[in-house]
Design an enzyme around this catalytic site. Structure first.
Site, PDB file in Angstrom:
ATOM      1  N   SER A 172     -10.908   8.309   5.484  1.00 40.25           N
ATOM      2  CA  SER A 172     -10.646   7.222   6.429  1.00 40.25           C
ATOM      3  C   SER A 172     -11.572   7.378   7.637  1.00 40.25           C
ATOM      4  CB  SER A 172      -9.165   7.237   6.830  1.00 40.25           C
ATOM      5  OG  SER A 172      -8.861   6.131   7.654  1.00 40.25           O
ATOM      6  N   HIS A 199     -11.000   3.897   3.850  1.00 39.95           N
ATOM      7  CA  HIS A 199     -10.386   2.895   4.725  1.00 39.95           C
ATOM      8  C   HIS A 199     -11.453   2.343   5.655  1.00 39.95           C
ATOM      9  CE1 HIS A 199      -6.420   5.401   4.378  1.00 39.95           C
ATOM     10  NE2 HIS A 199      -6.669   4.704   3.285  1.00 39.95           N
ATOM     11  N   ASP A 292      -2.247   9.171   4.467  1.00 41.09           N
ATOM     12  CA  ASP A 292      -2.444   8.517   3.175  1.00 41.09           C
ATOM     13  C   ASP A 292      -3.080   9.478   2.177  1.00 41.09           C
ATOM     14  OD1 ASP A 292      -2.611   6.550   1.211  1.00 41.09           O
ATOM     15  OD2 ASP A 292      -4.568   5.848   1.895  1.00 41.09           O
TER      16      ASP A 292
END
Length: 355
Positions: A172, A199, A292
């Site tokens: 991310s 992400h 995540d």
């Protein structure tokens, strides 16, 4: 209270941003300047917790300002941009590689149906960033970000290394520069496919892929549904689709609800890999806010896969890998440079085994 600096050359947009952030009791807008040079001058005089940064500005653009701030007085920077033209996307990706934490699109007018949604996303991201510790980044050439080098802290035993059938990566905030380092040593001869969930704001993934393709050797693609996953290729999950894999080595894209507010999600990819590949896979979780994929990396490890989390020292944001380490999900904790060496050892071992 979060001290926020807005850097935006459009008076209309800057006033609207001020309106959005000022409504939240936890955020105090302490400055509103029109270019990167003024931003640098401002933070030298005022304690600033978070910066929202435009890209295309006169005198000094957002990329140059980000590079200077992150190399001198690192402060969490959120790129806020409206344009998705090729040049501005490229510049935004370079800003991420220079240390900015994320990209979000500029909020639309109050009458727009998505106005409240985009405003809430901006406010929430600023709050998340306020709690992030960022590190000083050395200034690197604007045209090409140099790969950082460091001696590995652990010696990788290549003779005992098993070649997986698939490598799955979740990443991310801080991803572009980290991925460049991780992929820097391997070539098109890498023996298995690599699948990635990164992400990033919608509309910027192709820019990231184009940027990486200029800097590393394997072919990098945004994967399509049903595509065969080939050795020596790196496949990114597309915007708004979860990426799963099948036992037959193909991509399976799922359009649906966000997983814990995230789509594509690392969790979805890692769960799929654990179920379909079990001990024949490798899972790597890299820099990023939140958690995540952390639990799902543990699922991969429990299924027999080799699992790796990025070390705190080398991660721009140690949220995702940090949670994975706390859960006992990682077989190894390695720097980005050490992960790149590990992947190179896999490639070398594969070549040697073919002789």
């Amino acid at each position: 209270m979060i001290n926020l600096l807005i850097v935006e050359d459009s008076r209309v947009v800057s006033e609207y941003l001020y309106y959005i952030f000022s409504k939240d009791p936890q955020i105090q807008v302490i400055g509103n300047v029109s270019n990167g040079k003024k931003a640098i001058e401002f933070i030298a005089e005022h304690k600033t917790d978070v910066i929202t940064m435009d890209i295309d500005m006169p005198i000094m653009d957002g990329l140059e300002a980000t590079r200077i701030i992150m190399s001198t007085t690192p402060i969490p920077i959120l790129i806020v941009t409206a344009s998705r033209n090729a040049n501005e996307v490229k510049t935004s990706i370079e800003a991420l590689a220079s240390g900015a934490l994320a990209i979000l699109e500029k909020p639309v007018g109050i009458e727009h149906p998505r106005a409240e949604q985009l405003a809430a996303k901006l406010v929430n991201m600023v709050k998340l960033m306020a709690g992030v510790s960022v590190v000083t980044r050395k200034i690197k050439p604007r045209i090409q970000m140099a790969v950082e080098s460091a001696k590995p802290k652990v010696k990788i035993n290549s003779s005992a290394l098993k070649i997986p059938e698939l490598v799955a990566i979740g990443v991310s905030s801080g991803g572009p520069n980290t991925l460049q380092i991780v992929f820097s040593k391997i070539s098109m001869r890498f023996p298995v496919p690599i699948v990635v969930v990164q992400h990033i704001a919608i509309g910027f993934l192709q820019g990231l892929v184009d940027w990486l393709n200029k800097l590393v050797n394997p072919d990098i693609h945004i994967v399509i549904d049903g595509e065969e996953l080939l050795p020596g290729h790196i496949y990114f999950a597309p915007d708004a689709y979860h990426l799963n894999v099948t036992k037959k080595g193909r991509a399976k894209l799922i359009k649906g609800e966000a997983n814990n507010g995230i789509c594509p999600s690392v969790a979805s990819l890692f769960t799929s890999v654990a179920l379909e590949y079990e001990h024949k896979a490798m899972g790597i979780i890299l820099t990023g806010m939140g958690s995540d994929g952390a639990n799902e990396l543990k699922l991969m490890r429990d299924s027999g896969a080799m699992t790796i989390a990025q070390s705190k020292e080398s991660a721009l944001i140690h949220g995702m890998p940090g949670v994975a380490i706390q859960l006992g999900a990682a077989d190894y904790v390695l720097s980005a440079e050490e992960i790149s060496i590990l992947l190179l050892e896999i490639e070398k071992k594969s070549i040697d085994d073919q002789k």
